[in-house]
Scaffold this motif. Structure first.
Motif, PDB file in Angstrom:
ATOM      1  N   TYR A   1      61.956 -53.702 -61.181  1.00  0.00           N
ATOM      2  CA  TYR A   1      61.575 -53.227 -59.972  1.00  0.00           C
ATOM      3  C   TYR A   1      62.546 -52.475 -59.359  1.00  0.00           C
ATOM      4  O   TYR A   1      62.186 -51.342 -59.021  1.00  0.00           O
TER       5      TYR A   1
ATOM      6  N   GLU B   1      59.448 -59.428 -51.671  1.00  0.00           N
ATOM      7  CA  GLU B   1      58.800 -60.592 -52.503  1.00  0.00           C
ATOM      8  C   GLU B   1      57.792 -61.103 -52.554  1.00  0.00           C
ATOM      9  O   GLU B   1      56.938 -61.424 -53.526  1.00  0.00           O
TER      10      GLU B   1
ATOM     11  N   GLU C   1      54.979 -59.916 -51.142  1.00  0.00           N
ATOM     12  CA  GLU C   1      53.893 -58.816 -51.419  1.00  0.00           C
ATOM     13  C   GLU C   1      53.959 -58.845 -53.123  1.00  0.00           C
ATOM     14  O   GLU C   1      52.659 -58.585 -53.486  1.00  0.00           O
ATOM     15  N   LEU C   2      54.957 -58.743 -53.652  1.00  0.00           N
ATOM     16  CA  LEU C   2      54.832 -58.709 -55.143  1.00  0.00           C
ATOM     17  C   LEU C   2      54.567 -59.933 -55.946  1.00  0.00           C
ATOM     18  O   LEU C   2      54.051 -60.059 -56.980  1.00  0.00           O
TER      19      LEU C   2
ATOM     20  N   SER D   1      61.839 -48.498 -57.951  1.00  0.00           N
ATOM     21  CA  SER D   1      62.317 -48.403 -56.559  1.00  0.00           C
ATOM     22  C   SER D   1      63.214 -47.345 -56.253  1.00  0.00           C
ATOM     23  O   SER D   1      63.135 -46.531 -55.142  1.00  0.00           O
TER      24      SER D   1
END
Length: 313
Positions: free
Chosen positions: A81, A57, A59-60, A85
Motif C-alpha cells: 500500500y 485500515e 476502510e481497506l 500511497s
C-alpha cells in the motif's frame, strides 16, 4: 527513501479529515518510523494520528502497520500500500503546486473569440507585444461574427459589441464604437455628396448585415429610423470597408475600423454634424468574461493589456 514535504498537508483545525490527509499521515509514520514523530510534524496529538490510521485500515479491511511500544513497522500489505500511497501523495503535491503556479504566474492556454473587424483592426496588431510580455501564455484566437457560448466552448475572453444581457458575464469596455457615415471621394464625385438626411434615399447604402444592427438611426433628441436605399449588405465590418473603398456607396461604420482610411483620405466622413448608429442607442465594444470569484492570471493580464493599449479615438 523519498522524503515528502509534509507542510503541504498541514490541516486546519476543525476541518474534516480527507482520504489524502490519511495517506499523508500514513506515509509520515512509515518514513519517520514513529507516530509521535508524525504527530510533531503535523502538530496534532498522537491519538489523532492513531485514530486516522485505524480508520484507513478499517476502510481497506487489512492491517497496514505492526505497532509496538518501541517502533512501528509495515505489514506485507502495508509495504504494497505504501508504494501506491507515496505516489498518490506526491502527485497530489505536484498537482497543487502546478495549480498554485498558474495562480501566480500568467501561463497556460488563453482562448479568445472576437469579431473579425475589431480583431483584425485593433487586437491582432497588439498580440506580438503581448506575447513578448507573457511568453508562457499560449494564445488561441477565433475570428468570427457568431455569438459564442463562453462556457460550452471553454472561451476565456470574448470581444463583442452591444449590450450585456447575461448576468453570469462581466464586461470591460474597450472602446466606444462611434459610428460614422463614410464614402470614398470617387463615389461622392460620381454621385454627389448628401447634405440632408432625406438625401440618403437617393444613394446606395451598404448595410451591416448582422441581426439587430441592420438599420440606420439618427441619434438626436428623438431617435429616428432612417429610410435608406440598400441593395447590398455584408456581415463583417471589413466587408463594409472593402465595399466602400471600392466606391460601392455610403456605409455606417465604427471609427476604429476606418481611422487610417480617414487619415489618408481614401475615405471621408459624410454629414459629420449628425450622430448615426445601426441601433437605437450608442454602443461600445467590450471584453466579456465569466463572472468568477477568482479570475485566472492569464485572463487578468490580457484584459488589463487590452484596456491599456486601446487607442483613444
Amino acid at each position: 527513501m523519498v522524503t515528502v514535504k509534509w507542510n503541504t498537508y498541514q490541516l486546519n483545525k476543525g476541518v474534516a479529515m480527507s482520504s489524502i490527509n490519511r495517506l499523508a499521515y500514513f506515509n509520515s509514520v512509515v518514513e519517520t518510523g514513529s507516530i509521535s514523530e508524525a504527530s510533531r510534524i503535523f502538530d496534532v496529538q498522537p491519538s489523532s494520528i492513531s485514530r486516522q490510521l485505524a480508520v484507513l485500515e478499517k476502510e481497506l479491511g487489512v492491517r497496514l502497520l505492526n505497532k509496538t511500544t518501541r517502533n512501528t513497522s509495515l505489514t506485507e500489505a502495508g509495504h504494497k500500500y505504501y508504494e501506491y500511497s507515496q505516489r498518490i501523495v506526491s502527485e497530489f503535491d505536484n498537482a497543487k503546486r502546478a495549480v498554485n503556479d498558474l495562480q501566480i504566474t500568467p501561463q497556460g492556454k488563453l482562448k479568445i473569440s472576437m469579431t473579425v473587424g475589431f480583431g483584425e483592426s485593433m487586437v491582432l496588431p497588439l498580440i506580438p507585444k503581448f506575447m513578448s510580455l507573457y511568453p508562457d501564455i499560449d494564445i488561441k484566437i477565433e475570428l468570427t461574427e457568431r455569438v459564442v457560448d463562453l462556457i460550452e466552448e471553454n472561451i476565456d475572453v470574448a470581444i463583442r459589441s452591444g449590450r450585456l444581457s447575461d448576468s453570469t458575464m462581466i464586461a470591460r469596455r474597450l472602446v466606444f464604437n462611434d459610428f460614422l457615415l463614410c464614402a470614398s471621394p470617387q463615389y461622392l464625385k460620381n454621385n454627389g455628396t448628401p447634405r440632408r438626411i432625406d438625401d440618403l434615399a437617393d444613394h446606395q447604402c451598404i448595410r451591416y448585415g448582422y441581426n439587430g444592427w441592420k438599420e440606420w438611426f439618427l441619434i438626436a433628441e428623438d431617435r429616428k429610423k432612417l429610410i435608406i436605399n440598400s441593395q447590398v449588405s455584408v456581415n463583417s465590418v471589413n466587408g463594409q470597408k472593402q465595399l466602400v473603398l471600392n466606391h460601392t456607396g455610403l456605409t455606417l461604420i465604427p471609427l476604429w475600423a476606418v481611422k487610417d482610411e480617414l487619415a489618408n483620405r481614401s475615405l471621408v466622413q459624410v454629414m459629420p454634424d449628425h450622430i448615426f448608429s445601426p441601433y437605437e442607442e450608442l454602443s461600445a465594444t467590450y471584453a466579456i468574461y465569466l463572472k468568477r470569484d477568482m479570475i485566472s492570471p492569464k485572463t487578468r493580464v490580457f484584459l488589463d493589456f487590452l484596456v491599456e493599449h486601446m487607442i483613444a479615438i
